[in-house]
Design an enzyme around this catalytic site. Sequence first.
Site, PDB file in Angstrom:
ATOM      1  CB  SER A   7       5.304   1.687  -0.021  1.00 54.94           C
ATOM      2  OG  SER A   7       4.948   3.023   0.262  1.00 54.94           O
ATOM      3  CG  HIS A  32       5.734   1.856  -4.308  1.00 55.65           C
ATOM      4  ND1 HIS A  32       5.343   1.643  -5.610  1.00 55.65           N
ATOM      5  CD2 HIS A  32       4.712   2.524  -3.714  1.00 55.65           C
ATOM      6  CE1 HIS A  32       4.135   2.140  -5.793  1.00 55.65           C
ATOM      7  NE2 HIS A  32       3.725   2.695  -4.657  1.00 55.65           N
ATOM      8  CG  ASP A  34       3.227   5.448  -2.225  1.00 56.55           C
ATOM      9  OD1 ASP A  34       2.735   5.125  -3.319  1.00 56.55           O
ATOM     10  OD2 ASP A  34       3.476   4.624  -1.320  1.00 56.55           O
ATOM     11  CG  MET A  36       0.394  10.693  -1.611  1.00 53.67           C
ATOM     12  SD  MET A  36      -0.405  10.100  -0.123  1.00 53.67           S
ATOM     13  CE  MET A  36      -0.128   8.329  -0.293  1.00 53.67           C
ATOM     14  CG  HIS A  65       1.922   5.219  -6.958  1.00 51.51           C
ATOM     15  ND1 HIS A  65       1.223   4.554  -5.967  1.00 51.51           N
ATOM     16  CD2 HIS A  65       0.986   5.658  -7.840  1.00 51.51           C
ATOM     17  CE1 HIS A  65      -0.063   4.593  -6.236  1.00 51.51           C
ATOM     18  NE2 HIS A  65      -0.247   5.265  -7.355  1.00 51.51           N
ATOM     19  CG  MET A  67      -1.264   8.314  -5.701  1.00 51.34           C
ATOM     20  SD  MET A  67      -1.156   7.478  -4.117  1.00 51.34           S
ATOM     21  CE  MET A  67       0.618   7.355  -3.965  1.00 51.34           C
ATOM     22  CG  MET A 136      -4.216   2.380  -6.781  1.00 51.60           C
ATOM     23  SD  MET A 136      -2.703   2.578  -5.837  1.00 51.60           S
ATOM     24  CE  MET A 136      -3.304   2.726  -4.162  1.00 51.60           C
ATOM     25  N   GLY A 143      -1.323   4.735   3.895  1.00 57.29           N
ATOM     26  CA  GLY A 143      -0.827   3.384   4.121  1.00 57.29           C
ATOM     27  C   GLY A 143      -1.696   2.706   5.167  1.00 57.29           C
ATOM     28  CG  ASP A 174       0.513   0.594  -4.145  1.00 54.46           C
ATOM     29  OD1 ASP A 174       0.723   0.307  -2.953  1.00 54.46           O
ATOM     30  OD2 ASP A 174       0.718   1.726  -4.630  1.00 54.46           O
TER      31      ASP A 174
HETATM   32  C1  DX5 Z   1      -1.369   4.225  -1.023  1.00 54.11           C
HETATM   33  C2  DX5 Z   1      -0.008   3.991  -1.580  1.00 54.11           C
HETATM   34  C3  DX5 Z   1       0.585   2.692  -1.231  1.00 54.11           C
HETATM   35  C4  DX5 Z   1       0.800   2.495   0.247  1.00 54.11           C
HETATM   36  C5  DX5 Z   1       0.712   1.061   0.574  1.00 54.11           C
HETATM   37  O1  DX5 Z   1      -1.897   5.404  -1.528  1.00 54.11           O
HETATM   38  O2  DX5 Z   1      -0.023   4.070  -2.985  1.00 54.11           O
HETATM   39  O3  DX5 Z   1       1.798   2.484  -1.921  1.00 54.11           O
HETATM   40  O4  DX5 Z   1       2.044   2.942   0.670  1.00 54.11           O
HETATM   41  O5  DX5 Z   1       0.784   0.936   1.956  1.00 54.11           O
HETATM   42  P1  DX5 Z   1       0.260  -0.390   2.668  1.00 54.11           P
HETATM   43  O6  DX5 Z   1       1.091  -1.511   2.149  1.00 54.11           O
HETATM   44  O7  DX5 Z   1       0.468  -0.104   4.109  1.00 54.11           O
HETATM   45  O8  DX5 Z   1      -1.188  -0.555   2.282  1.00 54.11           O
HETATM   46 ZN    ZN Z   2       1.830   3.430  -4.085  1.00 55.83          ZN
END
Ligand code: DX5
Ligand code: ZN
Length: 215
Positions: A7, A32, A34, A36, A65, A67, A136, A143, A174
């Site tokens: 990610s 990946h 993310d 948001m 992904h 969100m 999740m 992260g 994830d």
């Molecule tokens: C969280 C994200 C994840 C995140 C994972 O909302 O969807 O993809 O980047 O990061 P780590 O591996 O640091 O938990």
């Molecule tokens: Zn993610």
Amino acid sequence: MALIAPSILSANFANLTEAFTLLNKGQCDYIHIDVMDGHYVNNLTFGPPVIGHLRPLTEIPFDVHLMIENPERSLEAYKKAGADILTVHTDATTHLHRTIQKIRNLGMAPGVALNPAQSLEEVRYILRDVDLVLLMSVNPGFGGQSFVPQVLDKIKDLDKMRKEGGYSFKIEVDGGIKLENAKEVVDAGADILVSGSGVFKTQDPIATMKEFKEF
Ligand code: DX5
Ligand code: ZN
């Protein structure tokens, strides 16, 4: 062997080209991404314009992904930006089945995501329509959080539902995945491991990706 999807949430946003150089050398299976929106989760990352600029930097498929609330409003933009897999959260879209159909009709692989406290029942009747179920293993938004341990049972239960129903979707997990706990996640039935800080915050991300691939 598990597939690995680093990610870029944990990469340096001011130098994403450097992150892509590492990813290309590390030969991961997916990247990946993310997205948001500051509504579905508090954080804000990037959207189609940035993803579109990243697309020429690699041939590795983009696992996007979302969100974001009401993802159905912007599916075409993610297709144009170069998304290969597009995953939406069950509780972010009112008509999940329609959204999933639209993603497929646009030529992307549809995925559906569940947060740690959500039941697998919420996806039971969409399993035949998706290419991927994203479980999740942290609450979405950041992260670097710790893996929620009860998700291991959820992966096993979903794998069982998959076998019983004869489905072919992939199970992606994830959040909070590092080299140290990757084996138990794969043993539980995961096919794709997402890792942000577990890759980018290590001394040698290329070597880490290689080690991940061995699970
Ligand atoms: C969280 C994200 C994840 C995140 C994972 O909302 O969807 O993809 O980047 O990061 P780590 O591996 O640091 O938990
Ligand atoms: Zn993610």
